[in-house]
Design a protein around this motif. Structure first.
Motif, PDB file in Angstrom:
ATOM      1  N   ILE A   4       0.831  -1.205   0.000  1.00 48.96           N
ATOM      2  CA  ILE A   4       0.000   0.000   0.000  1.00 48.96           C
ATOM      3  C   ILE A   4       0.862   1.251   0.000  1.00 48.96           C
ATOM      4  CG2 ILE A   4      -1.661   1.368   1.337  1.00 48.96           C
ATOM      5  CD1 ILE A   4      -2.851  -1.240   2.368  1.00 48.96           C
ATOM      6  N   GLY A   5       1.867   1.264   0.868  1.00 47.23           N
ATOM      7  CA  GLY A   5       2.736   2.429   0.949  1.00 47.23           C
ATOM      8  C   GLY A   5       1.944   3.706   1.167  1.00 47.23           C
ATOM      9  N   ASN A   6       2.261   4.721   0.386  1.00 47.64           N
ATOM     10  CA  ASN A   6       1.541   5.996   0.455  1.00 47.64           C
ATOM     11  C   ASN A   6       0.591   6.180  -0.721  1.00 47.64           C
ATOM     12  OD1 ASN A   6       2.581   6.967   2.888  1.00 47.64           O
ATOM     13  ND2 ASN A   6       4.448   7.689   1.880  1.00 47.64           N
ATOM     14  N   ASP A   7       0.193   5.065  -1.325  1.00 44.08           N
ATOM     15  CA  ASP A   7      -0.759   5.113  -2.430  1.00 44.08           C
ATOM     16  C   ASP A   7      -2.144   5.428  -1.853  1.00 44.08           C
ATOM     17  OD1 ASP A   7      -2.786   4.287  -4.333  1.00 44.08           O
ATOM     18  OD2 ASP A   7      -1.205   3.280  -5.444  1.00 44.08           O
ATOM     19  N   LYS A   8      -2.639   6.602  -2.167  1.00 41.29           N
ATOM     20  CA  LYS A   8      -3.880   7.096  -1.573  1.00 41.29           C
ATOM     21  C   LYS A   8      -5.069   6.182  -1.861  1.00 41.29           C
ATOM     22  CE  LYS A   8      -6.625  11.385  -1.590  1.00 41.29           C
ATOM     23  NZ  LYS A   8      -6.655  12.782  -2.117  1.00 41.29           N
ATOM     24  N   GLN A   9      -5.216   5.748  -3.109  1.00 42.96           N
ATOM     25  CA  GLN A   9      -6.355   4.911  -3.469  1.00 42.96           C
ATOM     26  C   GLN A   9      -6.222   3.522  -2.859  1.00 42.96           C
ATOM     27  OE1 GLN A   9      -9.127   5.984  -4.917  1.00 42.96           O
ATOM     28  NE2 GLN A   9     -10.033   3.942  -4.614  1.00 42.96           N
ATOM     29  N   ALA A  10      -5.015   2.986  -2.846  1.00 42.29           N
ATOM     30  CA  ALA A  10      -4.811   1.667  -2.255  1.00 42.29           C
ATOM     31  C   ALA A  10      -5.107   1.698  -0.757  1.00 42.29           C
ATOM     32  CB  ALA A  10      -3.384   1.193  -2.504  1.00 42.29           C
ATOM     33  N   PHE A  11      -4.710   2.782  -0.099  1.00 42.00           N
ATOM     34  CA  PHE A  11      -5.001   2.907   1.324  1.00 42.00           C
ATOM     35  C   PHE A  11      -6.507   2.956   1.562  1.00 42.00           C
ATOM     36  CE2 PHE A  11      -5.708   5.081   5.314  1.00 42.00           C
ATOM     37  CZ  PHE A  11      -4.744   4.538   6.151  1.00 42.00           C
ATOM     38  N   LEU A  12      -7.228   3.723   0.743  1.00 46.68           N
ATOM     39  CA  LEU A  12      -8.680   3.819   0.895  1.00 46.68           C
ATOM     40  C   LEU A  12      -9.340   2.461   0.690  1.00 46.68           C
ATOM     41  CD1 LEU A  12     -11.300   5.394   1.295  1.00 46.68           C
ATOM     42  CD2 LEU A  12     -11.247   5.968  -1.148  1.00 46.68           C
ATOM     43  N   GLU A  13      -8.891   1.722  -0.317  1.00 43.56           N
ATOM     44  CA  GLU A  13      -9.497   0.422  -0.567  1.00 43.56           C
ATOM     45  C   GLU A  13      -9.300  -0.518   0.623  1.00 43.56           C
ATOM     46  OE1 GLU A  13     -11.542  -0.306  -3.059  1.00 43.56           O
ATOM     47  OE2 GLU A  13     -11.283   1.798  -3.627  1.00 43.56           O
ATOM     48  N   ARG A  14      -8.110  -0.457   1.237  1.00 48.02           N
ATOM     49  CA  ARG A  14      -7.888  -1.289   2.420  1.00 48.02           C
ATOM     50  C   ARG A  14      -8.717  -0.788   3.601  1.00 48.02           C
ATOM     51  NH1 ARG A  14      -7.421  -6.256   3.906  1.00 48.02           N
ATOM     52  NH2 ARG A  14      -7.777  -6.065   6.148  1.00 48.02           N
ATOM     53  N   LEU A  15      -8.831   0.529   3.732  1.00 55.52           N
ATOM     54  CA  LEU A  15      -9.609   1.108   4.827  1.00 55.52           C
ATOM     55  C   LEU A  15     -11.073   0.692   4.730  1.00 55.52           C
ATOM     56  CD1 LEU A  15      -9.498   2.955   7.312  1.00 55.52           C
ATOM     57  CD2 LEU A  15     -10.047   4.864   5.801  1.00 55.52           C
ATOM     58  N   LYS A  16     -11.576   0.544   3.521  1.00 53.56           N
ATOM     59  CA  LYS A  16     -12.956   0.081   3.352  1.00 53.56           C
ATOM     60  C   LYS A  16     -13.138  -1.283   4.009  1.00 53.56           C
ATOM     61  CE  LYS A  16     -13.837   2.507  -1.040  1.00 53.56           C
ATOM     62  NZ  LYS A  16     -14.180   2.342  -2.468  1.00 53.56           N
ATOM     63  N   ILE A  17     -12.144  -2.141   3.883  1.00 53.60           N
ATOM     64  CA  ILE A  17     -12.219  -3.467   4.494  1.00 53.60           C
ATOM     65  C   ILE A  17     -12.063  -3.361   6.003  1.00 53.60           C
ATOM     66  CG2 ILE A  17     -11.156  -5.751   4.585  1.00 53.60           C
ATOM     67  CD1 ILE A  17     -10.273  -5.295   1.667  1.00 53.60           C
ATOM     68  N   GLU A  18     -11.138  -2.498   6.451  1.00 60.89           N
ATOM     69  CA  GLU A  18     -10.944  -2.320   7.885  1.00 60.89           C
ATOM     70  C   GLU A  18     -12.227  -1.847   8.559  1.00 60.89           C
ATOM     71  OE1 GLU A  18      -8.272  -3.125   9.624  1.00 60.89           O
ATOM     72  OE2 GLU A  18      -7.106  -3.719   7.856  1.00 60.89           O
ATOM     73  N   ARG A  19     -12.975  -0.989   7.911  1.00 64.74           N
ATOM     74  CA  ARG A  19     -14.225  -0.503   8.487  1.00 64.74           C
ATOM     75  C   ARG A  19     -15.251  -1.631   8.578  1.00 64.74           C
ATOM     76  NH1 ARG A  19     -15.187   4.494   9.658  1.00 64.74           N
ATOM     77  NH2 ARG A  19     -17.435   4.399   9.237  1.00 64.74           N
ATOM     78  N   VAL A  20     -15.280  -2.511   7.605  1.00 67.90           N
ATOM     79  CA  VAL A  20     -16.190  -3.655   7.676  1.00 67.90           C
ATOM     80  C   VAL A  20     -15.824  -4.554   8.849  1.00 67.90           C
ATOM     81  CG1 VAL A  20     -16.822  -5.817   6.543  1.00 67.90           C
ATOM     82  CG2 VAL A  20     -16.871  -3.692   5.259  1.00 67.90           C
ATOM     83  N   LEU A  21     -14.542  -4.878   8.991  1.00 69.81           N
ATOM     84  CA  LEU A  21     -14.121  -5.805  10.037  1.00 69.81           C
ATOM     85  C   LEU A  21     -14.425  -5.261  11.429  1.00 69.81           C
ATOM     86  CD1 LEU A  21     -10.660  -6.933   8.585  1.00 69.81           C
ATOM     87  CD2 LEU A  21     -12.895  -8.035   8.324  1.00 69.81           C
ATOM     88  N   GLU A  22     -14.309  -3.968  11.592  1.00 70.92           N
ATOM     89  CA  GLU A  22     -14.550  -3.374  12.904  1.00 70.92           C
ATOM     90  C   GLU A  22     -16.014  -3.020  13.129  1.00 70.92           C
ATOM     91  OE1 GLU A  22     -13.730  -1.896  16.719  1.00 70.92           O
ATOM     92  OE2 GLU A  22     -12.443  -3.077  15.379  1.00 70.92           O
ATOM     93  N   LEU A  23     -16.723  -2.578  12.087  1.00 71.30           N
ATOM     94  CA  LEU A  23     -18.014  -1.918  12.271  1.00 71.30           C
ATOM     95  C   LEU A  23     -19.190  -2.635  11.615  1.00 71.30           C
ATOM     96  CD1 LEU A  23     -16.649   1.670  11.532  1.00 71.30           C
ATOM     97  CD2 LEU A  23     -17.245   0.774  13.789  1.00 71.30           C
ATOM     98  N   VAL A  24     -18.987  -3.838  11.101  1.00 75.58           N
ATOM     99  CA  VAL A  24     -20.064  -4.545  10.423  1.00 75.58           C
ATOM    100  C   VAL A  24     -21.302  -4.612  11.323  1.00 75.58           C
ATOM    101  CG1 VAL A  24     -19.194  -6.793  11.189  1.00 75.58           C
ATOM    102  CG2 VAL A  24     -20.727  -6.671   9.226  1.00 75.58           C
ATOM    103  N   GLY A  25     -22.463  -4.358  10.721  1.00 69.92           N
ATOM    104  CA  GLY A  25     -23.719  -4.437  11.454  1.00 69.92           C
ATOM    105  C   GLY A  25     -23.976  -3.285  12.393  1.00 69.92           C
ATOM    106  N   GLU A  26     -23.239  -2.184  12.256  1.00 70.80           N
ATOM    107  CA  GLU A  26     -23.397  -1.044  13.147  1.00 70.80           C
ATOM    108  C   GLU A  26     -23.996   0.171  12.441  1.00 70.80           C
ATOM    109  OE1 GLU A  26     -20.271  -0.324  16.069  1.00 70.80           O
ATOM    110  OE2 GLU A  26     -19.322  -2.199  15.440  1.00 70.80           O
ATOM    111  N   SER A  27     -24.676  -0.066  11.334  1.00 75.45           N
ATOM    112  CA  SER A  27     -25.479   0.970  10.664  1.00 75.45           C
ATOM    113  C   SER A  27     -24.645   2.117  10.093  1.00 75.45           C
ATOM    114  CB  SER A  27     -26.549   1.527  11.628  1.00 75.45           C
ATOM    115  OG  SER A  27     -27.355   0.486  12.129  1.00 75.45           O
ATOM    116  N   VAL A  28     -23.411   1.822   9.686  1.00 75.10           N
ATOM    117  CA  VAL A  28     -22.587   2.861   9.064  1.00 75.10           C
ATOM    118  C   VAL A  28     -22.296   2.564   7.592  1.00 75.10           C
ATOM    119  CG1 VAL A  28     -21.495   3.487  11.242  1.00 75.10           C
ATOM    120  CG2 VAL A  28     -20.402   1.790   9.769  1.00 75.10           C
TER     121      VAL A  28
END
Length: 507
Positions: A426-450
């Motif tokens: 990922i490094g400092n690739d802005k789009q790659a970071f966002l794509e990974r962050l999308k997954i991180e939000r699912v793993l932490e916040l799934v089912g929490e209405s966000v």
């Protein structure tokens, strides 16, 4: 605690405060008028409490909001035998006046706004010995009005802005989404200025300055106003409002134990003090029915289920110790739950199809069945979400290298390796970071209405190409029409009865 605030709400006057007729001398002692009621600080407190009481109504967070925000996203779906209900989670909107899918949420959101408007109209004229207390009450009303407008705008977008106590003959003007956002911002800034940084134990559950900044951050992020969002989030992370921290045990955020903890920025207080319905009677419930509708078959109604791709997402990466991410254990019921973690499902071995899964958060696994009176507080905003949002904002501001630390704080609690170590490409690739962050939000916040607001903010609902990608994991999105289904239809009865309302585009 929460019992105190709930009992305070139960004692509130939930009255339809109508104007009195000057031609009549007889007054109904069971139905107070505006002139009779708004007299004392106690009246003001009851008026504010009546806004909180809207959290216990079907159209808001007691039931149907979860269908709109969780099941309409790619995290969930419905196989309910109630076909029209299931259709409303898969963008098959035929009857725009379908009560459970549309009208009741529209109605109850505006009922909450109406109650806030009464407080803001009448409380300023009440004499208080403690002026600070008056301002706090007005701040609570501003916060709650802003919160309800935020979710109403998230669902319908082009809605009326009503800022005064309304009457049945009113025909409010329709506003643009930008105008609604501007009003929400005003309300939340006013709320921030009036609310305390923290409450005492008897008032836990009321909004703080931090809660106002958190909703402001959500508002700014939906508009891609990244600098403003960063300032709001910094207040909670490093500023005067840095009162929050992650709890050690991830599961403590979804049970009746350890409620209103250090991770809670704003949570809805639920209880099982009353076992009545969701109307305005004295025995009205102060609980949530989400668990009854989201529990597996033969345990609850199972009108809402999770998508199985979520289980696969959790298993794509092991912890630093080579184990399964334990957040899966507390987020979902799925076929291998017992084999993976030793947990039974409501005391049962798996007896459902092998391609099925259900949301576990806020469910009561210490029972054999569910019911309509779940007392578990709903953590509407928690600090883990704040940290991940700040990482997203920093990335959007081209400060990707700084964003890693906030993702890592969330990952570390669950025993995951630092993000840069796990995904060095990922490094400092802005789009790659966002794509990974999308997954991180699912793993932490799934089912929490966000998830629904996330998909809207990321632009993942704006192009057919992006929607097609979502449809690969959630076939309900094969029905999604770009430019139309990003918002719901305004209830037809309101459009027909108000010439100042136009139906949303495409409907």
């Amino acid at each position: 605690m929460k019992k105190i605030i709930i009992l305070s709400i139960l004692s509130s006057c939930l009255l339809a405060m109508t104007s009195c007729n000057d031609d009549l001398d007889v007054q109904n002692p069971n139905s107070l008028t505006v002139d009779q009621f708004w007299q004392t600080p106690e009246d003001a407190q009851q008026g504010v409490n009546s806004i909180y009481a809207m959290f216990y109504k079907d159209g808001t967070w007691a039931r149907w909001m979860y269908f709109r925000l969780d099941l309409s996203s790619d995290e969930g779906f419905s196989k309910s035998p109630w076909v029209e209900l299931a259709d409303w989670t898969r963008f098959a909107y035929i009857n725009y006046d379908f009560w459970e899918g549309n009208n009741v949420t529209w109605r109850d959101n505006y009922k909450a706004i109406f109650r806030a408007n009464q407080v803001l109209a009448y409380v300023p004229d009440i004499e208080f010995s403690d002026e600070n207390k008056k301002q706090e009450l007005l701040g609570e009303a501003k916060f709650l009005r802003g919160l309800y407008y935020y979710y109403t705008a998230l669902l319908w977008e082009n809605i009326p802005i009503i800022l005064d106590p309304s009457t049945p003959s009113d025909l409010p003007e329709q506003a643009t989404l930008e105008e609604v956002y501007a009003q929400i911002e005003t309300d939340l800034i006013d709320a921030f200025n009036a609310l305390p940084p923290q409450w005492d134990d008897a008032n836990l559950g009321r909004p703080t300055k931090g809660a106002a900044q958190a909703v402001l951050a959500k508002l700014y992020m939906q508009q891609h106003e990244w600098e403003k969002a960063g300032t709001a989030l910094e207040y909670l992370i490093a500023g005067e409002g840095a009162h929050y921290s992650l709890v050690n045990n991830f599961a403590d955020n979804f049970t009746s134990e350890n409620e209103n903890n250090s991770e809670s920025v704003f949570e809805i207080q639920y209880g099982d003090h009353n076992l009545g319905g969701t109307g305005e009677t004295q025995d009205a419930a102060v609980s949530t029915t989400r668990s009854q509708f989201f529990a597996p078959r033969n345990i609850g109604w199972s009108d809402g289920q999770a998508r199985f791709w979520l289980v696969d997402a959790f298993k794509q990466e092991k912890t630093a110790e080579g184990e399964i991410d334990e957040r899966l254990r507390y987020s979902l019921y799925y076929p291998d739950l017992t084999a993976d973690f030793g947990d039974l499902i409501y005391g049962r071995e798996w007896e459902w199809n092998d391609d099925e899964t259900w949301f576990r958060k806020y469910q009561r696994n210490d029972r054999t069945t569910e019911d309509y009176f779940n007392p578990i507080n709903y953590r509407l905003i928690r600090y883990a979400d704040i940290l991940l949002r700040y990482a997203e904002v920093l990335n959007e501001l081209d400060r990707t290298s700084e964003a890693y630390t906030y993702v890592d704080q969330v990952r570390e609690r669950s025993g995951m390796r630092p993000l840069a170590e796990a995904y060095p490409a990922i490094g400092n690739d802005k789009q790659a970071f966002l794509e990974r962050l999308k997954i991180e939000r699912v793993l932490e916040l799934v089912g929490e209405s966000v998830r629904w607001e996330d998909l809207k903010r990321w632009g993942d609902l704006d192009t057919q190409e992006a929607v097609n990608e979502i449809a690969e994991r959630d076939p309900d999105f094969d029905n999604f029409e770009v430019g139309k289904h990003i918002r719901m239809p305004i209830p037809l009865s309101d459009v027909n009865n108000n010439p100042n309302l136009e139906q949303n585009p495409g409907y």
